[in-house]
Design an enzyme around this catalytic site. Structure first.
Site, PDB file in Angstrom:
ATOM      1  N   LYS B  96      -8.138  -0.953  -7.537  1.00 47.32           N
ATOM      2  CA  LYS B  96      -7.990  -0.255  -6.259  1.00 47.32           C
ATOM      3  C   LYS B  96      -7.956  -1.322  -5.175  1.00 47.32           C
ATOM      4  O   LYS B  96      -8.940  -2.055  -4.979  1.00 47.32           O
ATOM      5  CB  LYS B  96      -9.151   0.711  -6.030  1.00 47.32           C
ATOM      6  CG  LYS B  96      -9.070   1.408  -4.676  1.00 47.32           C
ATOM      7  CD  LYS B  96     -10.265   2.295  -4.391  1.00 47.32           C
ATOM      8  CE  LYS B  96     -10.311   2.637  -2.907  1.00 47.32           C
ATOM      9  NZ  LYS B  96     -11.609   3.211  -2.502  1.00 47.32           N
ATOM     10  N   ALA B 183     -11.512   8.784   0.829  1.00 47.77           N
ATOM     11  CA  ALA B 183     -12.221   8.492   2.077  1.00 47.77           C
ATOM     12  C   ALA B 183     -12.237   9.684   3.024  1.00 47.77           C
ATOM     13  O   ALA B 183     -11.214  10.305   3.278  1.00 47.77           O
ATOM     14  CB  ALA B 183     -11.662   7.285   2.801  1.00 47.77           C
TER      15      ALA B 183
END
Lengths: 255, 255, 255, 255
Positions: B96, B183
């Site tokens: 990531k 997020a």
């Protein structure tokens, strides 16, 4: 998860299903099974209390409790009559009270609703009133003896979700009886939000029965209600204007 | 439910968990188990690739795949170095990619991100970039070879949910690779909404690890992701300005 | 009200108007007059720099400054060429830089935009870039020498208003140059909100030119921008979950 | 702009101001002047009808019409008494009827409100009831003879703006009398939105009197109400999911 007590009824599922809009008895049965619901609402007005026709028999055969409603009633007087008819026909004492004079918005008339609710509570019914998101009306409904209140998220069948989460929060804080979000739910996140706002259960019909795939949506709603309930219990993080690293250098765990 | 393919990895769970913010190894283990996740992200920068310390060993012992991230990197160059370190240390080829120069907002720098993503894809990594909700940047990331894109809902740790559902919809329509909302998630309905908007999975950390009861929130998120996924597949009812009776007089079923 | 400085231009009106979508030169003239604007944007690509045709002459005759844009450009290279053409044709050094490769969303391509902006700033232009609501991209645009940044509220012509007020707030906090909200404005309250979020001006076209009554909407926008600007300066009251009596018993004034 | 008729009163300004929260008579006078309002509400309960004290004299000297309200009344009976007192003291026949039993939410009690409104209308008052955003209650208030209805946007003093624009739209479509948005306004864009939704006027107090600079906010609100009114009249563009070029190649004007 703890049980939900509605008068004489104790439920472990917090999703209630309306039968309206179902395209067939099989579709309804499949949706009911997938939803895990223990309660299906039925309209007394249109069935007229008759159990002779097939559709009503289909409903009677569902492995759930039937909750009669006063759908179609436009005055307190009509709602009281229909509720009494339901008690005789179905042998139940609970009733979802709807007093809806306006076809365009299908919003409850809170004045007639309060009168019907008080009358029916006095007659020994377990009254579940379909109401607005007005906290003071909800408290009045509680005060006249309703076993729960059922505020709307948005107009019936609109699929607009919860238009005023703030009002639902205030309403939740204003009464002690269970709060069941009823009407307006369009999709799973709406149902989850209802529970996160502190509602004790969700009642919906069109969102499932009119979805492209009702059985799949029924499963979605079952999971959503559970998700929202758990999230409420879990205690969410606060909202912050700025970011906060999830991996702070000084965190307890270094990742 | 069908599987989610991310490069060489095939997942049945569509919830990915970040380990940041966990208050103890036991709390993290319990949350991971409750979430049903198959993937936990780990920060390479701070562990330095060392597996000697206890905390990292705890992570290595989790019954999940570890997805290294480049948390803390402020430039493409740093991110590439950390990704290569991760490949050596963990023997994985996925990463990531985070390039986050601004401590205040923790927003990704898309210019450096694009450079890092292209470099790493060319080096044979399965690149999962943490990006903004910009559909054109997402398409560029796809074009340089990323196996998925990970747009934010709102700043990391803010708990503000998905601030711009419209942008996420446009982004979803703009790429063919999987979209993982990453997020900003604060509670279950946020995760459900992400899936309803067409995201293929959700990655979150603080919402679970910093909740009052992380294990309960992990269960909530598991259910929410499933609910949102099912709701997307079920085909929701349209939104309408006015009401529509769920029990129409002319409905197929009379209730 | 204080002036807005954009490179060499100093403006007292904080509303900029696009000419696109106007149904006639007269309609445009009336809207311009009603809006009080001092700046109208013009597309260089389509006029080709020719001032021979009537429509362009109409624009040249407006009692405003013309701000050429690079509408229709899909790459940095195209935008730079069009900007230089504009400088030669109109004798101006400011330019609104648009690099928009995607017809469906009309979103700016921030990679090409940054390149065009840097090149043009180096060539001495006063660069006003049409960009996303990404705060870090805005800062990069400032860093390469732009005299302002022009983030979108939502896609051009969508009328969706400001989809992500939080992002606009963060962007505002991230740069020192003027911020001009550009694209997406549908009605007056959108324009007021832009200014309340701290934007220094608003640029819009369709909201006025395609309204049922463009001249009336132009007046509305003029008032809305002023209202939002004043509200920002006035310092609004905080938001509160619960009520606060405006007529407290212990207030300074008894009413 | 056309006039607003409220019973015997005809107004050209569509902004009404509450005097509560003002920090001094001078501050109130300045705000009133800047707002352009023709009407200021005054609380009868607390002044007790006495015009002997200075503050009330200050109010009486304002170059506006005074609109007495029944602030602080918790029942219909109290409200009727206060309204009658107001008529005797001020020689006016209009009254803003508030029946607010709950200090925490300051929400109107619609049951008592309806009773008070009917009684006062029967006694010849021009009744302006402070109510919820419930369209059916609004219609009932119209039916008992109110000359306008004053729905809330959100709780008094909360600054939360209009929490449920959809409900205000439905309410607007449900009555013929003027609709005055009252309570909850926090900033200029809230006031503009109220007018865009079809409200005929806006009443606010705290948003101005408690702003950091009341006089500046009063100017902002004046402009915002005008902006929203004009935008409503102008006929806004529709909202679209995707973009629409404001400078189409086939547009009437080539820019």
């Amino acid at each position: 998860m703890d049980a939900l007590v509605l008068g004489e009824h104790t439920l472990t599922s917090r999703l209630l299903l309306g039968s309206g809009g179902a395209t067939s008895p099989d579709a309804l049965r499949a949706a009911v099974a997938a939803s895990g619901t223990q309660v299906v609402t039925v309209s007394m007005r249109r069935t007229g209390g008759s159990v002779a026709n097939g559709l009503t028999q289909e409903l009677l055969d569902l492995p759930v409790e039937l909750l009669p409603n006063t759908s179609g009633c436009r005055t307190a007087r009509e709602a009281v009559l229909v509720a009494e008819l339901a008690r005789e026909s179905l042998g139940t004492t609970w009733v979802k009270v709807e007093v809806v004079p306006d076809e365009r918005t299908l919003l409850p008339d809170v004045v007639e609703l309060l009168e019907a609710a008080e009358t029916l509570a006095d007659k020994g019914f377990d009254v579940l009133p379909y109401t607005t998101d007005d906290p003071l009306v909800a408290r009045r409904l509680q005060d006249v003896g309703c076993v729960a209140v059922m505020p709307l998220g948005s107009p019936i069948g609109s699929g607009l979700g919860i238009r005023n989460p703030h009002a639902i929060s205030l309403l939740r804080e204003s009464v002690d009886v269970p709060v069941i979000l009823d009407a307006g739910i369009g999709t799973a996140s709406d149902a989850a939000l209802a529970m996160e706002l502190g509602c004790d259960a969700v009642l919906l019909a069109s969102a499932v029965t009119r979805a492209s795939h009702p059985e799949v949506m029924a499963r979605a709603m079952r999971a959503a209600v559970e998700a929202g309930r758990l999230a409420r219990l879990a205690g969410r993080i606060p909202r912050r204007h700025l970011a906060q690293a999830s991996s702070p250098a000084d965190g307890v765990m270094g990742t």
